[in-house]
Design an enzyme around this catalytic site. Structure first.
Site, PDB file in Angstrom:
ATOM      1  N   LEU A  90     -18.747  -7.657 -55.160  1.00 14.64           N
ATOM      2  CA  LEU A  90     -19.341  -6.401 -55.623  1.00 14.64           C
ATOM      3  C   LEU A  90     -18.893  -5.239 -54.745  1.00 14.64           C
ATOM      4  O   LEU A  90     -18.599  -4.151 -55.241  1.00 14.64           O
ATOM      5  CB  LEU A  90     -20.865  -6.512 -55.642  1.00 14.64           C
ATOM      6  CG  LEU A  90     -21.629  -5.270 -56.112  1.00 14.64           C
ATOM      7  CD1 LEU A  90     -21.258  -4.890 -57.542  1.00 14.64           C
ATOM      8  CD2 LEU A  90     -23.132  -5.501 -55.980  1.00 14.64           C
ATOM      9  N   THR A 137     -23.152 -14.691 -50.602  1.00 13.88           N
ATOM     10  CA  THR A 137     -22.301 -13.784 -49.825  1.00 13.88           C
ATOM     11  C   THR A 137     -20.991 -13.490 -50.556  1.00 13.88           C
ATOM     12  O   THR A 137     -20.582 -12.321 -50.614  1.00 13.88           O
ATOM     13  CB  THR A 137     -22.046 -14.356 -48.420  1.00 13.88           C
ATOM     14  OG1 THR A 137     -23.307 -14.546 -47.763  1.00 13.88           O
ATOM     15  CG2 THR A 137     -21.174 -13.430 -47.595  1.00 13.88           C
ATOM     16  N   GLU A 143     -16.059  -5.036 -53.072  1.00  9.61           N
ATOM     17  CA  GLU A 143     -14.663  -4.758 -53.408  1.00  9.61           C
ATOM     18  C   GLU A 143     -14.561  -3.995 -54.727  1.00  9.61           C
ATOM     19  O   GLU A 143     -13.813  -3.012 -54.829  1.00  9.61           O
ATOM     20  CB  GLU A 143     -13.860  -6.059 -53.501  1.00  9.61           C
ATOM     21  CG  GLU A 143     -13.593  -6.683 -52.158  1.00  9.61           C
ATOM     22  CD  GLU A 143     -12.382  -7.592 -52.180  1.00  9.61           C
ATOM     23  OE1 GLU A 143     -11.262  -7.083 -52.387  1.00  9.61           O
ATOM     24  OE2 GLU A 143     -12.556  -8.809 -51.989  1.00  9.61           O
ATOM     25  N   HIS A 162     -24.099  -9.969 -43.996  1.00  5.78           N
ATOM     26  CA  HIS A 162     -25.052 -10.253 -45.076  1.00  5.78           C
ATOM     27  C   HIS A 162     -26.387 -10.462 -44.376  1.00  5.78           C
ATOM     28  O   HIS A 162     -26.621 -11.507 -43.767  1.00  5.78           O
ATOM     29  CB  HIS A 162     -24.615 -11.483 -45.864  1.00  5.78           C
ATOM     30  CG  HIS A 162     -25.349 -11.642 -47.156  1.00  5.78           C
ATOM     31  ND1 HIS A 162     -24.975 -12.566 -48.099  1.00  5.78           N
ATOM     32  CD2 HIS A 162     -26.430 -11.007 -47.667  1.00  5.78           C
ATOM     33  CE1 HIS A 162     -25.802 -12.495 -49.135  1.00  5.78           C
ATOM     34  NE2 HIS A 162     -26.697 -11.563 -48.885  1.00  5.78           N
TER      35      HIS A 162
END
Length: 128
Positions: free
Chosen positions: A39, A33, A41, A67
């Site tokens: 990724l 997570t 951001e 997630h």
């Protein structure tokens, strides 16, 4: 110039460096997570960077994502972002991550436009 609708896209591969076990967010060899959030951001900030003034950047201020599905090692994760709101210096993005089979995560991410040098100086003052 920043405008609603700016989109971004980034990819990465699920490997031993970004598993829940390696990152300390769990015990399994699945995409972590924290890696998914990083990724998301990156996808958001990279999408707007070309539209900012020289010396400006953005910092993350809020992440509200789910997630939803596991991703094993070796799969490619693709994240897409869309700038959906501009409120002064606050930027709001819709973000979605997929692994080629499932939507593995989605939600909203907020960033704030800053002046890089001024922000770094303020952070560094904490050491004084």
């Amino acid at each position: 110039m920043l405008e609603i609708g700016i989109r971004g896209k980034q990819t990465m591969t699920s490997d031993r460096s970004n598993t829940a076990k390696t990152m300390g967010s769990g015990t399994l060899d699945v995409f972590a997570t924290p890696a998914m959030i990083a990724l998301m951001e990156k996808t958001a900030w990279a999408s707007v960077l070309p539209h900012l003034e020289p010396g400006q950047g953005t910092v993350g201020i809020r992440v509200n994502v789910t997630h939803d599905a596991p991703t094993p090692l070796g799969m490619t994760i693709t994240c897409e972002s869309e700038l959906v709101e501009i409120d002064g210096r606050r930027l709001v993005f819709e973000v979605t991550a997929t692994d080629g089979q499932d939507v593995i995560g989605k939600g909203r991410h907020e960033r704030f436009i800053i002046t890089d040098e001024k922000f770094q100086e303020k952070a560094d003052e904490k050491r004084s």
